[in-house]
Design an enzyme around this catalytic site. Structure first.
Site, PDB file in Angstrom:
ATOM      1  N   LYS A   3     -13.858 -83.393  39.936  1.00 13.22           N
ATOM      2  CA  LYS A   3     -14.300 -81.996  39.952  1.00 13.22           C
ATOM      3  C   LYS A   3     -13.661 -81.168  38.845  1.00 13.22           C
ATOM      4  O   LYS A   3     -14.285 -80.252  38.317  1.00 13.22           O
ATOM      5  CB  LYS A   3     -14.000 -81.350  41.313  1.00 13.22           C
ATOM      6  N   LYS A   8     -26.591 -91.454  44.341  1.00 13.85           N
ATOM      7  CA  LYS A   8     -26.589 -90.833  45.673  1.00 13.85           C
ATOM      8  C   LYS A   8     -27.496 -89.610  45.712  1.00 13.85           C
ATOM      9  O   LYS A   8     -27.543 -88.849  44.746  1.00 13.85           O
ATOM     10  CB  LYS A   8     -25.152 -90.374  45.994  1.00 13.85           C
ATOM     11  N   LYS A  51     -26.849 -82.644  46.511  1.00 10.65           N
ATOM     12  CA  LYS A  51     -27.313 -81.267  46.333  1.00 10.65           C
ATOM     13  C   LYS A  51     -27.177 -80.834  44.886  1.00 10.65           C
ATOM     14  O   LYS A  51     -27.805 -79.863  44.471  1.00 10.65           O
ATOM     15  CB  LYS A  51     -26.560 -80.324  47.259  1.00 10.65           C
TER      16      LYS A  51
HETATM   17  P1  AMP Z   1     -21.335 -82.856  50.943  1.00  8.86           P
HETATM   18  O1  AMP Z   1     -22.610 -82.103  51.015  1.00  8.86           O
HETATM   19  O2  AMP Z   1     -21.257 -83.802  49.785  1.00  8.86           O
HETATM   20  O3  AMP Z   1     -20.111 -81.975  51.107  1.00  8.86           O
HETATM   21  O4  AMP Z   1     -21.306 -83.823  52.216  1.00  8.86           O
HETATM   22  C1  AMP Z   1     -21.372 -83.389  53.535  1.00  8.86           C
HETATM   23  C2  AMP Z   1     -21.477 -84.607  54.444  1.00  8.86           C
HETATM   24  O5  AMP Z   1     -22.707 -85.328  54.205  1.00  8.86           O
HETATM   25  C3  AMP Z   1     -20.345 -85.635  54.221  1.00  8.86           C
HETATM   26  O6  AMP Z   1     -19.985 -86.224  55.461  1.00  8.86           O
HETATM   27  C4  AMP Z   1     -20.992 -86.649  53.304  1.00  8.86           C
HETATM   28  O7  AMP Z   1     -20.373 -87.907  53.381  1.00  8.86           O
HETATM   29  C5  AMP Z   1     -22.446 -86.672  53.800  1.00  8.86           C
HETATM   30  N1  AMP Z   1     -23.364 -87.026  52.689  1.00  8.86           N
HETATM   31  C6  AMP Z   1     -23.575 -86.315  51.555  1.00  8.86           C
HETATM   32  N2  AMP Z   1     -24.486 -86.924  50.754  1.00  8.86           N
HETATM   33  C7  AMP Z   1     -24.859 -88.064  51.403  1.00  8.86           C
HETATM   34  C8  AMP Z   1     -25.779 -89.140  51.097  1.00  8.86           C
HETATM   35  N3  AMP Z   1     -26.510 -89.168  49.975  1.00  8.86           N
HETATM   36  N4  AMP Z   1     -25.892 -90.149  52.000  1.00  8.86           N
HETATM   37  C9  AMP Z   1     -25.180 -90.134  53.158  1.00  8.86           C
HETATM   38  N5  AMP Z   1     -24.301 -89.166  53.499  1.00  8.86           N
HETATM   39  C10 AMP Z   1     -24.130 -88.141  52.642  1.00  8.86           C
END
Ligand code: AMP
Ligand code: TRP
Length: 349
Positions: free
Chosen positions: A126, A209, A212
């Protein structure tokens, strides 16, 4: 080790308790739903207490527009509830309303070592090349995360793969605190990383992956997308020209096909093998409409419910305030006991 520390007491049996956090930084997508939100009801079904937190203090480790942060926090709360988390059963709240998180984080800032923090790959990713310009909060992020978890003596933390290192650090902080003060006060926390969809991939690139932050909106299904948009994104998802293989093994070398099958399996609550028994050998011209129908059937009601909840932000705020009150009732005595252990005058466990 502090001089004169007492011999550690035997570890008390800690009651199972689940904690997880998500940053309110916009755009909840299918990866968040399948990898996190959908699984969050499981501990409650098994009779385990669970707290789920919108980590707004973590979000501001990088710049957030105040209005956008407020909106994202409420939208995330709506996403939790619309995904099936009953706010009466789960404790749902935003982090800044429970001051004990930040208070315990300060203690942990004094327990964690610079060298441990410097090894965190998320900080390196980051902060990028310009680490001198990163906020001190971004560097200290994992100590606040450890406090989020340990201020409830949480024993299990459902997260994605990417959070493994932070949970290892949480265990190191707990162990060092227990060792330095000669008391088994904080539990060992276990990461819970499981399920068919711990990594939902981008619809444009099966090696990346779903995220967002991807500039292409076609790469993800947002929980706010309507039925037509969901169907269109699946129709346009990248695939190779071959039909689906007959068996799950055949998916190994075909990332895009594997991703669509994994998504189908997770949405249908089936195993990949079951899906292959139904759909193996079908061309994408048949499989994509099946997937689109299923995704619309599962996601469109969530999106509609989120929209409905967002029409009444005052009600969301009321639910978050109530969740914060319930969270504080657990966190307050644990923080006060921590203060007492550390030697703060006036601590009231
Ligand atoms: P984030 O939006 O990256 O802060 O993630 C929030 C939650 O969603 C965390 O538990 C991540 O591990 C899960 N997460 C985010 N992106 C993915 C993805 N592409 N596949 C599975 N889990 C995800
Ligand atoms: N760091 C986590 C993420 O980026 C969010 C988070 C903050 C968290 N505190 C937590 C996750 C405590 C689990 C437990 O996804």
């Amino acid at each position: 080790m502090t001089e004169g520390a007492q011999t550690p007491r035997a570890a008390d049996g800690f009651t199972p308790r689940v904690f997880s956090g998500i940053q309110p930084s916009g755009n909840l997508h299918l990866g968040n739903y399948l990898g996190a939100l959908k699984r969050f009801a499981e501990p409650l079904d098994a009779g385990v207490e669970a707290l789920y937190c919108m980590v707004d203090l973590h979000a501001i480790t990088v710049w957030q527009e105040p209005d956008a942060l407020r909106h994202a926090t409420r939208e995330l709360a709506a996403g939790f509830i619309a995904s099936g988390l009953d706010p009466e059963r789960a404790i749902l709240f935003n982090q800044s309303q429970v001051a004990e998180h930040a208070q315990l984080a300060w203690i942990f800032n004094c327990v964690a070592r610079m060298g441990w923090m410097k090894r965190m790959t998320q900080f390196k990713d980051k902060a990028g090349k310009n680490a001198e310009q990163a906020s001190l909060g971004l560097f200290g992020y994992p100590a606040l995360m450890a406090a989020d978890i340990l201020v409830y003596h949480a024993t299990q933390v459902p997260v994605g793969e990417d959070q493994k290192q932070h949970l290892e650090l949480t265990r190191n902080i707990a162990a060092k605190f227990n060792h330095d003060y000669g008391i088994e006060f904080f539990p060992d926390t276990e990461p819970v990383i499981e399920g068919a969809a711990t990594r939902v991939m981008s619809l444009r690139d099966g090696e990346k992956k779903m995220s967002k932050s991807d500039p292409s909106d076609m790469s993800r299904i947002n929980l706010t997308d309507d039925a037509d948009t969901i169907a269109k994104k699946i129709r346009k998802a990248k695939t190779d020209p071959e039909p689906l293989p007959e068996t799950a093994e055949g998916l190994e070398t075909r990332p895009e096909a594997r991703n669509l099958v994994n998504i189908y399996a997770a949405l249908a609550d089936k195993s990949v093998e079951q899906v292959m028994a139904e759909a193996g050998g079908k061309p994408f011209s048949e499989f994509k409409p099946m997937l689109a129908d299923l995704a619309v059937e599962r996601i469109a009601p969530i999106s509609a419910e989120m929209g409905r909840l967002m029409e009444d932000p005052a009600e969301i705020d009321r639910l978050l305030a109530r969740g914060a009150e319930r969270a504080r009732a657990i966190a307050h005595p644990i923080l006060q006991r921590t203060y007492e252990i550390v030697g703060m005058v006036g601590a009231r466990p």
